[in-house]
Design a protein around this motif. Structure first.
Motif, PDB file in Angstrom:
ATOM      1  N   ASP A 296       0.786  -1.312   0.028  1.00  0.00           N
ATOM      2  CA  ASP A 296       0.065   0.076   0.027  1.00  0.00           C
ATOM      3  C   ASP A 296       1.029   1.319  -0.003  1.00  0.00           C
ATOM      4  O   ASP A 296       0.648   2.250  -0.584  1.00  0.00           O
ATOM      5  CB  ASP A 296      -0.945  -0.116   1.246  1.00  0.00           C
ATOM      6  CG  ASP A 296      -1.830  -1.246   1.209  1.00  0.00           C
ATOM      7  OD1 ASP A 296      -2.228  -1.495   0.171  1.00  0.00           O
ATOM      8  OD2 ASP A 296      -2.046  -1.655   2.267  1.00  0.00           O
ATOM      9  N   ASN A 297       1.933   1.003   0.875  1.00  0.00           N
ATOM     10  CA  ASN A 297       2.855   2.364   1.231  1.00  0.00           C
ATOM     11  C   ASN A 297       3.641   2.640  -0.206  1.00  0.00           C
ATOM     12  O   ASN A 297       4.514   1.901  -0.695  1.00  0.00           O
ATOM     13  CB  ASN A 297       3.884   2.207   2.151  1.00  0.00           C
ATOM     14  CG  ASN A 297       4.454   3.441   2.634  1.00  0.00           C
ATOM     15  OD1 ASN A 297       4.944   4.088   1.564  1.00  0.00           O
ATOM     16  ND2 ASN A 297       4.322   3.619   3.791  1.00  0.00           N
ATOM     17  N   SER A 298       3.288   3.743  -1.068  1.00  0.00           N
ATOM     18  CA  SER A 298       3.949   3.971  -2.156  1.00  0.00           C
ATOM     19  C   SER A 298       5.382   4.214  -2.203  1.00  0.00           C
ATOM     20  O   SER A 298       6.411   3.666  -3.162  1.00  0.00           O
ATOM     21  CB  SER A 298       3.295   5.186  -2.951  1.00  0.00           C
ATOM     22  OG  SER A 298       3.454   6.370  -2.046  1.00  0.00           O
ATOM     23  N   PHE A 299       6.102   4.616  -0.997  1.00  0.00           N
ATOM     24  CA  PHE A 299       7.347   4.974  -0.870  1.00  0.00           C
ATOM     25  C   PHE A 299       7.926   3.648  -0.773  1.00  0.00           C
ATOM     26  O   PHE A 299       9.099   3.134  -1.579  1.00  0.00           O
ATOM     27  CB  PHE A 299       7.801   5.934   0.212  1.00  0.00           C
ATOM     28  CG  PHE A 299       9.246   5.660   0.814  1.00  0.00           C
ATOM     29  CD1 PHE A 299      10.004   6.578   0.029  1.00  0.00           C
ATOM     30  CD2 PHE A 299       9.529   5.222   1.668  1.00  0.00           C
ATOM     31  CE1 PHE A 299      11.479   6.521   0.537  1.00  0.00           C
ATOM     32  CE2 PHE A 299      11.072   5.019   1.923  1.00  0.00           C
ATOM     33  CZ  PHE A 299      11.747   5.665   1.376  1.00  0.00           C
ATOM     34  N   ILE A 300       7.518   2.782  -0.010  1.00  0.00           N
ATOM     35  CA  ILE A 300       7.957   1.318   0.255  1.00  0.00           C
ATOM     36  C   ILE A 300       7.911   0.371  -0.875  1.00  0.00           C
ATOM     37  O   ILE A 300       8.980  -0.230  -1.367  1.00  0.00           O
ATOM     38  CB  ILE A 300       7.283   0.560   1.303  1.00  0.00           C
ATOM     39  CG1 ILE A 300       7.605   1.494   2.637  1.00  0.00           C
ATOM     40  CG2 ILE A 300       7.927  -0.823   1.536  1.00  0.00           C
ATOM     41  CD1 ILE A 300       8.858   1.479   3.284  1.00  0.00           C
ATOM     42  N   SER A 301       6.759   0.799  -1.668  1.00  0.00           N
ATOM     43  CA  SER A 301       6.722   0.152  -3.157  1.00  0.00           C
ATOM     44  C   SER A 301       7.605   0.407  -4.089  1.00  0.00           C
ATOM     45  O   SER A 301       8.438  -0.441  -4.637  1.00  0.00           O
ATOM     46  CB  SER A 301       5.159   0.353  -3.612  1.00  0.00           C
ATOM     47  OG  SER A 301       5.010  -0.169  -4.800  1.00  0.00           O
TER      48      SER A 301
ATOM     49  N   SER B 295      12.406  -0.920  -7.031  1.00  0.00           N
ATOM     50  CA  SER B 295      13.592  -0.357  -7.260  1.00  0.00           C
ATOM     51  C   SER B 295      14.624  -1.328  -7.201  1.00  0.00           C
ATOM     52  O   SER B 295      15.464  -1.548  -8.174  1.00  0.00           O
ATOM     53  CB  SER B 295      13.876   0.896  -6.717  1.00  0.00           C
ATOM     54  OG  SER B 295      12.956   1.899  -7.083  1.00  0.00           O
ATOM     55  N   TYR B 296      14.527  -1.979  -5.886  1.00  0.00           N
ATOM     56  CA  TYR B 296      15.614  -2.808  -5.382  1.00  0.00           C
ATOM     57  C   TYR B 296      15.402  -4.088  -6.062  1.00  0.00           C
ATOM     58  O   TYR B 296      16.551  -4.866  -6.544  1.00  0.00           O
ATOM     59  CB  TYR B 296      15.464  -3.052  -3.765  1.00  0.00           C
ATOM     60  CG  TYR B 296      16.440  -4.395  -3.218  1.00  0.00           C
ATOM     61  CD1 TYR B 296      17.658  -4.099  -2.946  1.00  0.00           C
ATOM     62  CD2 TYR B 296      15.810  -5.336  -3.223  1.00  0.00           C
ATOM     63  CE1 TYR B 296      18.559  -5.159  -2.735  1.00  0.00           C
ATOM     64  CE2 TYR B 296      16.542  -6.256  -2.773  1.00  0.00           C
ATOM     65  CZ  TYR B 296      17.915  -6.516  -2.607  1.00  0.00           C
ATOM     66  OH  TYR B 296      18.667  -7.322  -2.266  1.00  0.00           O
ATOM     67  N   LYS B 297      14.335  -4.572  -6.378  1.00  0.00           N
ATOM     68  CA  LYS B 297      14.299  -5.562  -7.157  1.00  0.00           C
ATOM     69  C   LYS B 297      14.690  -5.838  -8.517  1.00  0.00           C
ATOM     70  O   LYS B 297      15.473  -6.653  -9.106  1.00  0.00           O
ATOM     71  CB  LYS B 297      12.686  -6.181  -6.999  1.00  0.00           C
ATOM     72  CG  LYS B 297      12.267  -6.764  -5.861  1.00  0.00           C
ATOM     73  CD  LYS B 297      12.839  -8.435  -6.107  1.00  0.00           C
ATOM     74  CE  LYS B 297      12.212  -9.118  -4.593  1.00  0.00           C
ATOM     75  NZ  LYS B 297      13.086 -10.109  -4.713  1.00  0.00           N
ATOM     76  N   PHE B 298      14.449  -4.565  -9.281  1.00  0.00           N
ATOM     77  CA  PHE B 298      14.707  -4.232 -10.330  1.00  0.00           C
ATOM     78  C   PHE B 298      16.322  -4.078 -10.687  1.00  0.00           C
ATOM     79  O   PHE B 298      17.065  -4.679 -11.506  1.00  0.00           O
ATOM     80  CB  PHE B 298      13.804  -3.106 -10.935  1.00  0.00           C
ATOM     81  CG  PHE B 298      14.328  -3.055 -12.592  1.00  0.00           C
ATOM     82  CD1 PHE B 298      13.633  -3.926 -13.588  1.00  0.00           C
ATOM     83  CD2 PHE B 298      14.910  -1.912 -13.051  1.00  0.00           C
ATOM     84  CE1 PHE B 298      14.013  -3.689 -15.023  1.00  0.00           C
ATOM     85  CE2 PHE B 298      14.996  -1.442 -14.187  1.00  0.00           C
ATOM     86  CZ  PHE B 298      14.762  -2.562 -15.362  1.00  0.00           C
TER      87      PHE B 298
END
Lengths: 124, 243
Positions: free
Chosen positions: A42-47, A52-55
């Protein structure tokens, strides 16, 4: 002191490093559903942080985390279950456990990894 | 009915209940109601067991009352456990419930009095364990880690995690100091931030670790109580229907 730190770093890297033959060797395919697929962030910052980390890092570096869920997913779940501050502190603690190579045998296994979900650290 | 008994004795309770109900459509037999109730209880179908055994004029009153008590115990309705008839398990289960935190307190002799002497050593262990303080203080754990990083983890028995935390915080702190000393302020502040972050994470992790320890020992203790009760069939008086 610098020499000791250097030896410690080299020693820990050599223990935890992924070698080439592990990277390219045949792997058992897990048919278990991807735990990240169901994740509703839900949290856009965490998302943004997580994606970004995943990609940028995780996908390129292959599936290296010894834990299930992975440290990044643990962080997301910790923030979702608590708040950004507690989640970040829980992540720091998880990351310390990840660096600990001595304790690994005490965990349960899930999907061939050490099972260490956020539920084990939240008590109400 | 004999076939029903055979199924009952083979612990094929569902089919035994069918057989007994078939029989009860034509004949009256109060003992069969007790068997059906016990079969439901064995299958953990507590509502049905309760309904059947609540019928009036059933034989084996102490067994029925014991089953009610066992059901209440397993549902954690400790206040509903009582001694309804002579020879039931009310006094035993009330004492065991006190180990699980039910408010009534017994001294050791009073606690052991209704039990068979062969069970006393095991019960004494449980009683003593309950009355000793095995909990770890989350506050102390956090405070120890605040003084020496990782010490709180030592306190909760997670030695290798404590060593890792100490090394990680120590190395990062040293790197911060060394970079300040060498005039590399940017790097120094990065290491300072990381050191502070992992230091705080370790304090919080130590608090959580103590809470986790407390939950674990509580679960282990409750599991050993449940195991003890399962082994003794919740002190329900035994009727040998399978001669």
């Amino acid at each position: 002191m610098k020499l000791i730190i250097l030896i410690l770093i080299i020693f820990s890297i050599s223990i935890t490093a992924q070698t080439d033959w592990e990277r390219w060797s045949k792997k058992e395919i897990s048919i278990a559903p991807d735990s990240t697929a169901k994740l509703n962030i839900d949290n856009s910052f965490i998302s943004f942080f997580y994606k970004s980390y995943k990609f940028l890092i995780s996908d390129l570096d292959d599936d290296n985390c010894a834990f299930e869920p992975s440290c990044s997913l643990f962080f997301v779940e910790a923030v979702k279950s608590t708040n950004i501050l507690e989640g970040a502190l829980l992540f720091a603690d998880r990351f310390t456990r990840d660096l600990n190579v001595l304790k690994m045998k005490n965990y349960d296994f899930k999907n061939g990894k050490f099972y260490d979900p956020i539920d084990h650290y939240i008590f109400n | 009915m004999k076939f029903g008994d055979q199924l009952y004795c083979e612990k094929d309770y569902l089919r035994a209940i069918d057989e007994y109900n078939g029989y009860l459509n034509f004949f009256s037999n109060e003992t069969l109601f007790v068997k059906i109730g016990l079969a439901y209880y064995e299958m953990k179908h507590f509502e049905q067991a309760f309904q059947i055994l609540s019928k009036e004029n059933l034989p084996f009153k102490n067994v029925n009352a014991s089953v009610f008590n066992a059901i209440n115990f397993q549902k954690e309705k400790y206040a509903d456990i009582n001694q309804k008839s002579v020879g039931d398990n009310g006094s035993e289960l009330l004492r065991i419930a006190s180990l699980k935190g039910y408010e009534k307190y017994y001294d050791k002799n009073e606690f052991l009095s209704p039990f068979n002497e062969s069970l006393h050593p095991e019960l004494e262990k449980l009683f003593d364990y309950k009355n000793e303080d095995h909990q770890k203080s989350p506050f102390l754990s956090g405070a120890l880690s605040a003084v020496i990083p990782g010490a709180g983890k030592f306190y909760t028995g997670e030695i290798s995690d404590g060593i890792t935390a100490l090394l990680l915080t120590g190395i990062l702190s040293y790197l911060a100091y060394d970079n300040f000393d060498a005039g590399h302020n940017t790097r120094a502040w990065i290491f300072t931030g990381l050191a502070a972050y992992f230091y705080a994470g370790n304090i919080y992790g130590s608090i959580v670790s103590a809470e986790k320890y407390n939950v674990r020992i509580k679960n282990d203790f409750e599991m050993s109580i449940n195991l003890f009760l399962e082994e003794n069939n919740y002190f329900i008086p035994h009727i040998n229907f399978c001669k």
